[in-house]
Scaffold this motif. Structure first.
Motif, PDB file in Angstrom:
ATOM      1  N   GLY A   1       0.795  -1.222   0.000  1.00 50.60           N
ATOM      2  CA  GLY A   1       0.000   0.000   0.000  1.00 50.60           C
ATOM      3  C   GLY A   1       0.828   1.274   0.000  1.00 50.60           C
ATOM      4  O   GLY A   1       0.439   2.286   0.569  1.00 50.60           O
ATOM      5  N   LYS A   2       1.997   1.240  -0.642  1.00 51.12           N
ATOM      6  CA  LYS A   2       2.885   2.401  -0.671  1.00 51.12           C
ATOM      7  C   LYS A   2       2.880   3.047  -2.056  1.00 51.12           C
ATOM      8  O   LYS A   2       3.017   2.369  -3.071  1.00 51.12           O
ATOM      9  CB  LYS A   2       4.330   2.001  -0.344  1.00 51.12           C
ATOM     10  CG  LYS A   2       4.580   1.817   1.107  1.00 51.12           C
ATOM     11  CD  LYS A   2       4.654   3.153   1.781  1.00 51.12           C
ATOM     12  CE  LYS A   2       4.598   3.023   3.270  1.00 51.12           C
ATOM     13  NZ  LYS A   2       4.111   4.216   3.903  1.00 51.12           N
ATOM     14  N   THR A   3       2.759   4.376  -2.072  1.00 48.60           N
ATOM     15  CA  THR A   3       2.839   5.137  -3.308  1.00 48.60           C
ATOM     16  C   THR A   3       4.234   5.741  -3.396  1.00 48.60           C
ATOM     17  O   THR A   3       4.703   6.378  -2.444  1.00 48.60           O
ATOM     18  CB  THR A   3       1.774   6.265  -3.333  1.00 48.60           C
ATOM     19  OG1 THR A   3       0.482   5.664  -3.198  1.00 48.60           O
ATOM     20  CG2 THR A   3       1.834   7.045  -4.626  1.00 48.60           C
ATOM     21  N   VAL A   4       4.886   5.522  -4.541  1.00 43.45           N
ATOM     22  CA  VAL A   4       6.246   6.025  -4.742  1.00 43.45           C
ATOM     23  C   VAL A   4       6.263   6.876  -6.005  1.00 43.45           C
ATOM     24  O   VAL A   4       5.658   6.523  -7.016  1.00 43.45           O
ATOM     25  CB  VAL A   4       7.259   4.865  -4.847  1.00 43.45           C
ATOM     26  CG1 VAL A   4       8.668   5.378  -5.101  1.00 43.45           C
ATOM     27  CG2 VAL A   4       7.214   4.017  -3.579  1.00 43.45           C
ATOM     28  N   TRP A   5       6.935   8.016  -5.920  1.00 42.54           N
ATOM     29  CA  TRP A   5       7.064   8.949  -7.040  1.00 42.54           C
ATOM     30  C   TRP A   5       8.490   8.864  -7.572  1.00 42.54           C
ATOM     31  O   TRP A   5       9.455   8.838  -6.804  1.00 42.54           O
ATOM     32  CB  TRP A   5       6.765  10.363  -6.554  1.00 42.54           C
ATOM     33  CG  TRP A   5       6.953  11.427  -7.579  1.00 42.54           C
ATOM     34  CD1 TRP A   5       6.065  11.824  -8.534  1.00 42.54           C
ATOM     35  CD2 TRP A   5       8.106  12.259  -7.758  1.00 42.54           C
ATOM     36  NE1 TRP A   5       6.591  12.844  -9.286  1.00 42.54           N
ATOM     37  CE2 TRP A   5       7.840  13.124  -8.836  1.00 42.54           C
ATOM     38  CE3 TRP A   5       9.347  12.348  -7.115  1.00 42.54           C
ATOM     39  CZ2 TRP A   5       8.764  14.069  -9.280  1.00 42.54           C
ATOM     40  CZ3 TRP A   5      10.262  13.293  -7.563  1.00 42.54           C
ATOM     41  CH2 TRP A   5       9.964  14.141  -8.633  1.00 42.54           C
TER      42      TRP A   5
ATOM     43  N   GLU B   1       4.212   9.326   2.696  1.00 40.78           N
ATOM     44  CA  GLU B   1       4.017   8.932   4.095  1.00 40.78           C
ATOM     45  C   GLU B   1       2.922   9.817   4.674  1.00 40.78           C
ATOM     46  O   GLU B   1       3.131  11.001   4.873  1.00 40.78           O
ATOM     47  CB  GLU B   1       5.316   9.100   4.894  1.00 40.78           C
ATOM     48  CG  GLU B   1       6.468   8.252   4.401  1.00 40.78           C
ATOM     49  CD  GLU B   1       6.221   6.764   4.559  1.00 40.78           C
ATOM     50  OE1 GLU B   1       5.518   6.358   5.497  1.00 40.78           O
ATOM     51  OE2 GLU B   1       6.741   5.995   3.723  1.00 40.78           O
ATOM     52  N   ILE B   2       1.763   9.259   4.871  1.00 40.84           N
ATOM     53  CA  ILE B   2       0.566   9.947   5.346  1.00 40.84           C
ATOM     54  C   ILE B   2       0.266  11.117   4.403  1.00 40.84           C
ATOM     55  O   ILE B   2      -0.235  10.888   3.321  1.00 40.84           O
ATOM     56  CB  ILE B   2       0.671  10.345   6.829  1.00 40.84           C
ATOM     57  CG1 ILE B   2       1.037   9.103   7.674  1.00 40.84           C
ATOM     58  CG2 ILE B   2      -0.652  10.945   7.316  1.00 40.84           C
ATOM     59  CD1 ILE B   2       1.389   9.405   9.097  1.00 40.84           C
ATOM     60  N   LEU B   3       0.604  12.345   4.768  1.00 40.12           N
ATOM     61  CA  LEU B   3       0.249  13.489   3.917  1.00 40.12           C
ATOM     62  C   LEU B   3       1.440  14.155   3.244  1.00 40.12           C
ATOM     63  O   LEU B   3       1.276  15.184   2.584  1.00 40.12           O
ATOM     64  CB  LEU B   3      -0.504  14.544   4.759  1.00 40.12           C
ATOM     65  CG  LEU B   3      -1.832  14.053   5.340  1.00 40.12           C
ATOM     66  CD1 LEU B   3      -2.419  15.107   6.266  1.00 40.12           C
ATOM     67  CD2 LEU B   3      -2.813  13.734   4.235  1.00 40.12           C
TER      68      LEU B   3
END
Length: 156
Positions: free
Chosen positions: A73-77, A101-103
């Motif tokens: 469930g991690k979003t990476v840019w 990480e959160i916001l």
């Protein structure tokens, strides 16, 4: 790292161009480093370079991209250009990679697999804060499909 320092690292490097070749080379590089093959899910790469004598690597893509590693469930840019110094099971002094990480977006500077037996990969920020995740969260989806599923039946 300054542009001048980056340019000096490019001298004498292996350079690959074109989306298909770049994708193949990035996966080959991850295999050589004993890192999960899905760690750099960049689809529109235009250039991949690797200076074996210094360990400097760069990946250029048409546009920045965001990827969700569903298993954790991690979003990476990923920026238009991602750079790092690499060695076995490790990427150091990375640029162009942030994790949500959160916001807030947090820059990642290092990733490593310290103990291959643990099957965990640790990501660190420039401040030295780190989190570990299962290596399996960064495998390519095709690798999961290749694994035989117990009790799977044809049909549906």
């Amino acid at each position: 790292m300054s542009n001048q320092m980056i340019e000096s690292q490019r001298e004498g490097a292996e350079v690959y161009n074109g989306a298909e070749l770049c994708k193949k080379q990035s996966i080959t590089l991850l295999e050589e480093l004993h890192l999960p093959r899905g760690l750099l899910p960049l689809e529109s790469m235009e250039e991949v370079g690797y200076n074996r004598s210094t360990g400097f690597v760069w990946l250029k893509q048409k546009n920045p991209t965001t990827h969700v590693f569903k298993k954790i469930g991690k979003t990476v840019w990923y920026a238009q250009e991602v750079t790092a110094f690499v060695e076995d099971r490790r990427m150091k002094r990375m640029t162009g990679v942030k994790s949500r990480e959160i916001l807030i977006w947090v820059s990642l500077s290092d990733m490593c697999i310290d103990d291959p037996e643990s099957k965990r990969i640790t990501f660190k920020t420039p401040a030295g804060l780190g989190r570990s995740f299962p290596v399996s969260a960064f495998e390519l989806p095709a690798e999961e499909a290749e694994k035989p599923k117990e009790g799977a039946e044809d049909g549906n």
